[in-house]
Design a protein around this motif. Structure first.
Motif, short mmCIF file in Angstrom:
data_model
loop_
_atom_site.label_atom_id
_atom_site.label_comp_id
_atom_site.label_asym_id
_atom_site.label_seq_id
_atom_site.Cartn_x
_atom_site.Cartn_y
_atom_site.Cartn_z
N ARG A 54 73.63 33.84 82.39
CA ARG A 54 72.69 34.97 82.45
C ARG A 54 73.01 36.07 81.45
NH1 ARG A 54 70.91 35.93 88.76
NH2 ARG A 54 70.34 33.75 89.20
N VAL A 55 74.26 36.16 81.04
CA VAL A 55 74.69 37.19 80.09
C VAL A 55 75.70 36.57 79.14
CG1 VAL A 55 75.74 39.48 79.80
CG2 VAL A 55 74.39 38.98 81.85
N ILE A 56 75.66 37.00 77.87
CA ILE A 56 76.62 36.54 76.87
C ILE A 56 77.43 37.74 76.38
CG2 ILE A 56 76.88 35.49 74.57
CD1 ILE A 56 74.17 34.07 75.12
N VAL A 57 78.74 37.59 76.35
CA VAL A 57 79.64 38.64 75.88
C VAL A 57 80.36 38.13 74.63
CG1 VAL A 57 81.69 40.02 76.40
CG2 VAL A 57 79.96 39.63 78.18
N LEU A 58 80.34 38.93 73.57
CA LEU A 58 81.03 38.59 72.32
C LEU A 58 82.32 39.41 72.24
CD1 LEU A 58 77.99 38.94 69.87
CD2 LEU A 58 78.66 36.93 71.22
N LEU A 201 79.24 46.00 83.38
CA LEU A 201 77.85 46.00 82.93
C LEU A 201 77.29 44.58 82.92
CD1 LEU A 201 75.38 47.48 81.86
CD2 LEU A 201 76.39 47.37 79.57
N ALA A 202 78.08 43.63 82.43
CA ALA A 202 77.62 42.24 82.38
C ALA A 202 77.30 41.72 83.79
CB ALA A 202 78.68 41.35 81.73
N GLN A 203 78.14 42.06 84.75
CA GLN A 203 77.91 41.61 86.13
C GLN A 203 76.68 42.27 86.73
OE1 GLN A 203 81.74 42.58 87.71
NE2 GLN A 203 82.73 40.81 86.75
N ALA A 204 76.46 43.55 86.40
CA ALA A 204 75.27 44.23 86.90
C ALA A 204 74.00 43.59 86.35
CB ALA A 204 75.33 45.71 86.53
#
Length: 266
Positions: A54-58, A201-204
């Motif tokens: 659902r979210v990608i973190v770089l 923030l990614a989890q939210a």
């Protein structure tokens, strides 16, 4: 869960809806190599197609750099002759296209050097959060490189023409505080707070309705396109899909029951 990227220089781990892409060449301050660039399109397509993501973190490996720029040691062989430059540019264009096809939110977790190609990579993210020890810059004018329109356009869209001109003409590095001031990044936190802030923030975002988030991302991108190039019909379909989704009904039910919603992306 780890995703096989085909190279140890690009790592992907997926956990609880969040995929972390790590640029992994710390001995070169995570310089963006051709090997990384060629692996990225396949990685991005896989993450876009995975409903669990659902979210990608770089982020960059180690403590010194997010990505310090293109791997200059490869320039002699790969970016000198017209033929080699054409091949390099084709690879870069494919990577750029792959970034644009990602409809999931992308967050950049920036620490240390975020320079040149590293800054262009961070600019692919929707949201950029940086540690207070970060440095930003585009050194093309010190290297004699030609800087393509796409990178300039993206930079101007973020910071405006005057700040873009100062960055490109001077090739100077900016502190995290200055980058925040001109709108290059969203937030500056201490080194110790960086990962908690990004992951919170990614989890939210991950807990929210995926179809709504995707429609919002597409709508934001459309605002940056020329009016004649905006695909409003596609966006209208995405908005309608939200209203027809099980998640729309779940959101209402959760609100009525005063509980947290459980969205599935359907």
């Amino acid at each position: 869960m780890a995703l096989d990227t085909g190279t140890g220089k690009l790592l992907v781990d997926i956990d609880d809806g969040i995929a972390e892409i790590t640029f992994n060449q710390p001995e070169k301050h995570n310089a963006l190599s051709v090997e990384m660039q060629r692996a990225l399109p396949g990685v991005l397509r896989a993450l876009q197609d995975d409903p669990a993501v659902r979210v990608i973190v770089l982020k960059g490996a180690g403590e010194k750099a997010f990505v310090s720029g293109a791997d200059i040691s490869e320039f002699g062989d790969l970016r000198t002759s017209p033929e080699a430059r054409a091949d390099y540019d084709r690879s870069a264009a494919e990577t750029g296209h792959a970034w644009r096809q990602v409809e999931k939110p992308i967050l950049a977790m920036i620490r240390g050097y975020c320079i040149g190609g590293g800054l262009l990579t961070a600019m692919q993210a929707d949201i950029r959060i940086a540690a207070d020890d970060s440095q930003f810059g585009i050194p093309a004018a010190r290297l004699g490189l030609g800087y393509g329109y796409g990178g300039v356009e993206a930079l101007v869209a973020l910071v405006g023409p005057s700040h873009a001109a100062e960055m490109l003409f001077s090739a100077r590095r900016l502190s995290a505080a200055r980058a925040l001031q001109i709108g290059l990044i969203n937030r500056v936190v201490s080194v110790d707070e960086l990962r908690p802030a990004v992951m919170d923030l990614a989890q939210a975002i991950s807990a929210n309705a995926p179809l709504t988030v995707a429609a919002c991302k597409v709508a934001i991108a459309q605002t940056q396109a020329a009016p004649e190039r905006r695909d409003t019909a596609r966006l209208a379909k995405m908005v309608e899909a939200c209203f027809r989704s099980e998640d729309y009904r779940e959101g209402q039910a959760a609100f009525t029951a005063k509980r947290a919603p459980r969205f599935t992306g359907r």
